[in-house]
Each structure stands twice: as structure tokens, then as C-alpha cells.
Design a protein around this motif. Structure first.
Motif, PDB file in Angstrom:
ATOM      1  N   VAL A  72       4.681   9.156  -5.069  1.00  0.00           N
ATOM      2  CA  VAL A  72       4.083   9.165  -6.402  1.00  0.00           C
ATOM      3  C   VAL A  72       2.715   8.496  -6.429  1.00  0.00           C
ATOM      4  O   VAL A  72       1.970   8.644  -7.395  1.00  0.00           O
ATOM      5  CB  VAL A  72       5.014   8.516  -7.456  1.00  0.00           C
ATOM      6  CG1 VAL A  72       6.281   9.342  -7.623  1.00  0.00           C
ATOM      7  CG2 VAL A  72       5.327   7.076  -7.114  1.00  0.00           C
ATOM      8  N   GLU A  73       2.402   7.769  -5.365  1.00  0.00           N
ATOM      9  CA  GLU A  73       1.103   7.104  -5.302  1.00  0.00           C
ATOM     10  C   GLU A  73       0.745   6.897  -3.839  1.00  0.00           C
ATOM     11  O   GLU A  73       1.609   6.583  -3.021  1.00  0.00           O
ATOM     12  CB  GLU A  73       1.178   5.756  -6.016  1.00  0.00           C
ATOM     13  CG  GLU A  73      -0.135   5.051  -6.166  1.00  0.00           C
ATOM     14  CD  GLU A  73      -0.002   3.777  -6.997  1.00  0.00           C
ATOM     15  OE1 GLU A  73      -0.977   3.019  -7.006  1.00  0.00           O
ATOM     16  OE2 GLU A  73       1.052   3.537  -7.616  1.00  0.00           O
ATOM     17  N   SER A  98      10.300  -2.685  -6.074  1.00  0.00           N
ATOM     18  CA  SER A  98      10.028  -3.173  -7.421  1.00  0.00           C
ATOM     19  C   SER A  98      10.574  -2.160  -8.428  1.00  0.00           C
ATOM     20  O   SER A  98       9.960  -1.121  -8.661  1.00  0.00           O
ATOM     21  CB  SER A  98       8.519  -3.355  -7.596  1.00  0.00           C
ATOM     22  OG  SER A  98       8.214  -3.682  -8.930  1.00  0.00           O
ATOM     23  N   ARG A 101      10.382   1.738  -7.860  1.00  0.00           N
ATOM     24  CA  ARG A 101       9.288   2.005  -6.924  1.00  0.00           C
ATOM     25  C   ARG A 101       9.623   1.438  -5.542  1.00  0.00           C
ATOM     26  O   ARG A 101      10.059   0.299  -5.424  1.00  0.00           O
ATOM     27  CB  ARG A 101       7.992   1.414  -7.445  1.00  0.00           C
ATOM     28  CG  ARG A 101       7.606   2.006  -8.802  1.00  0.00           C
ATOM     29  CD  ARG A 101       6.442   1.299  -9.457  1.00  0.00           C
ATOM     30  NE  ARG A 101       5.188   1.548  -8.796  1.00  0.00           N
ATOM     31  CZ  ARG A 101       4.463   2.643  -8.938  1.00  0.00           C
ATOM     32  NH1 ARG A 101       4.877   3.599  -9.744  1.00  0.00           N
ATOM     33  NH2 ARG A 101       3.323   2.791  -8.314  1.00  0.00           N
ATOM     34  N   PRO A 103       7.672   0.769  -2.244  1.00  0.00           N
ATOM     35  CA  PRO A 103       6.351   0.759  -1.602  1.00  0.00           C
ATOM     36  C   PRO A 103       6.439   0.605  -0.078  1.00  0.00           C
ATOM     37  O   PRO A 103       7.271  -0.137   0.437  1.00  0.00           O
ATOM     38  CB  PRO A 103       5.672  -0.457  -2.234  1.00  0.00           C
ATOM     39  CG  PRO A 103       6.806  -1.383  -2.564  1.00  0.00           C
ATOM     40  CD  PRO A 103       7.999  -0.507  -2.857  1.00  0.00           C
ATOM     41  N   THR A 123       3.724   4.812  -2.276  1.00  0.00           N
ATOM     42  CA  THR A 123       4.845   4.452  -3.148  1.00  0.00           C
ATOM     43  C   THR A 123       5.719   5.678  -3.365  1.00  0.00           C
ATOM     44  O   THR A 123       5.227   6.763  -3.671  1.00  0.00           O
ATOM     45  CB  THR A 123       4.345   3.925  -4.508  1.00  0.00           C
ATOM     46  OG1 THR A 123       3.495   2.799  -4.273  1.00  0.00           O
ATOM     47  CG2 THR A 123       5.509   3.504  -5.389  1.00  0.00           C
ATOM     48  N   VAL A 125       9.543   7.129  -5.174  1.00  0.00           N
ATOM     49  CA  VAL A 125      10.589   6.882  -6.160  1.00  0.00           C
ATOM     50  C   VAL A 125      11.764   7.793  -5.820  1.00  0.00           C
ATOM     51  O   VAL A 125      11.578   8.847  -5.215  1.00  0.00           O
ATOM     52  CB  VAL A 125      10.144   7.147  -7.625  1.00  0.00           C
ATOM     53  CG1 VAL A 125       9.076   6.162  -8.061  1.00  0.00           C
ATOM     54  CG2 VAL A 125       9.706   8.569  -7.830  1.00  0.00           C
ATOM     55  N   ILE A 134      13.827  10.587 -12.541  1.00  0.00           N
ATOM     56  CA  ILE A 134      13.826   9.406 -11.681  1.00  0.00           C
ATOM     57  C   ILE A 134      15.182   8.723 -11.781  1.00  0.00           C
ATOM     58  O   ILE A 134      15.715   8.540 -12.889  1.00  0.00           O
ATOM     59  CB  ILE A 134      12.705   8.429 -12.090  1.00  0.00           C
ATOM     60  CG1 ILE A 134      11.340   9.058 -11.798  1.00  0.00           C
ATOM     61  CG2 ILE A 134      12.851   7.092 -11.381  1.00  0.00           C
ATOM     62  CD1 ILE A 134      10.152   8.246 -12.258  1.00  0.00           C
TER      63      ILE A 134
END
Length: 154
Positions: A72-73, A98, A101, A103, A123, A125, A134
Motif C-alpha cells: 500500500v506504500e 503498527s 500496517r 512495514p 508497507t 496490509v 482490510i
């Protein structure tokens, strides 16, 4: 920085690295013989998949459980370009989870650690494949494996 030194992580340094060796093949390169920028992403994903496999989490099993772990990132920095025929080490580690998420941090470097080629953060999910939503909680097998990952020395 010249791009030839190893940059210390600015993220959580306590987690162990999983090392995944690669060799630059012709199909990894562009017309100049340098590694095409997207190849580094492919290598990082392969390292992450193999790291999870080493803990007993196979993506085939995740799919069977109805779970996916999409990116997602992503943030990537190219320090130096690898050339055809070169060997490198893709280093991957999961950072502290977190919420939903997950990472990861990466370094792609020379096998002797003297040259840094790429650094990145990715990152993920967990997503319910059927509903496209999600997951607020990981499947138990994945959660157990990621907990082990946090304490495993590779």
C-alpha cells in the motif's frame, strides 16, 4: 553521501535481516546493461516472500485462507546502479507492526557490504481476498509467524 557507504537504518535497528542473494541477469537490465529500476522491486518482493516462507508462511497458503498482503506504500532510493553479471545481497526485515500496517525495510548491497545500491521501505496490509476489505486481524498462522520473525536471527 557518495552512495558507496552503507547507510545506517533510520528505522528500528533491532530486527534481524533476512539475506537473499541475487545475480544480475540480462533480462534484469535496460539497454545500457544497468539494472532496470523495477527489477529492484521484484527482488525485494522475492526476498520478503522467501523470508516469510522460511517461517512457514507460504503465499499459496495465504491465498487458500482468503488473505492477501498487497503493498500500500513504497519508498525507494537508488544510490548506485548494478550492472549485468554483478552479484548483490537483498536484505529484508520486518519492522514493528503498527495496527493493520506491516512495514518492511530493505537494503540492496554488494555481498561484502561495501557498496549500497538501493534502500527502501514497503508497507503491506492484510486484505480479505473475497470481500476486498482490510483485515483488522491477521490469520493466526501469519500472526504467529510474524511474531517469530520479530525475534528470529537469520
Amino acid at each position: 553521501m557518495s552512495g558507496t557507504e552503507i547507510i545506517p537504518s533510520t528505522l528500528q535497528a533491532e530486527q534481524p535481516w533476512f539475506d537473499y542473494p541475487v545475480r544480475v541477469q540480462p533480462h534484469h537490465t535496460d539497454y545500457s546493461g544497468g539494472v532496470w529500476h523495477g527489477t529492484y522491486l521484484t527482488w525485494m518482493e522475492a526476498a520478503r516472500v522467501e523470508c516469510l516462507r522460511s517461517l512457514g508462511v507460504d503465499f499459496e497458503e495465504l491465498v487458500a485462507l482468503g488473505c492477501d498482503l498487497p503493498v500500500v506504500e513504497i519508498s525507494i532510493r537508488y544510490h548506485r546502479q548494478l550492472q549485468m553479471g554483478a552479484q548483490a545481497l537483498v536484505r529484508a526485515r520486518m519492522l514493528e507492526v503498527s495496527g493493520v500496517r506491516i512495514p518492511w525495510e530493505y537494503q540492496i548491497q554488494a555481498p561484502d557490504g561495501q557498496v549500497l545500491y538501493t534502500t527502501a521501505q514497503v508497507t503491506l496490509v492484510a486484505v480479505d481476498r473475497e470481500k476486498g476489505k482490510i483485515l483488522r486481524r491477521l490469520p493466526a498462522t501469519v500472526e504467529t509467524a510474524l511474531t517469530r520473525l520479530a525475534g528470529k536471527a537469520f
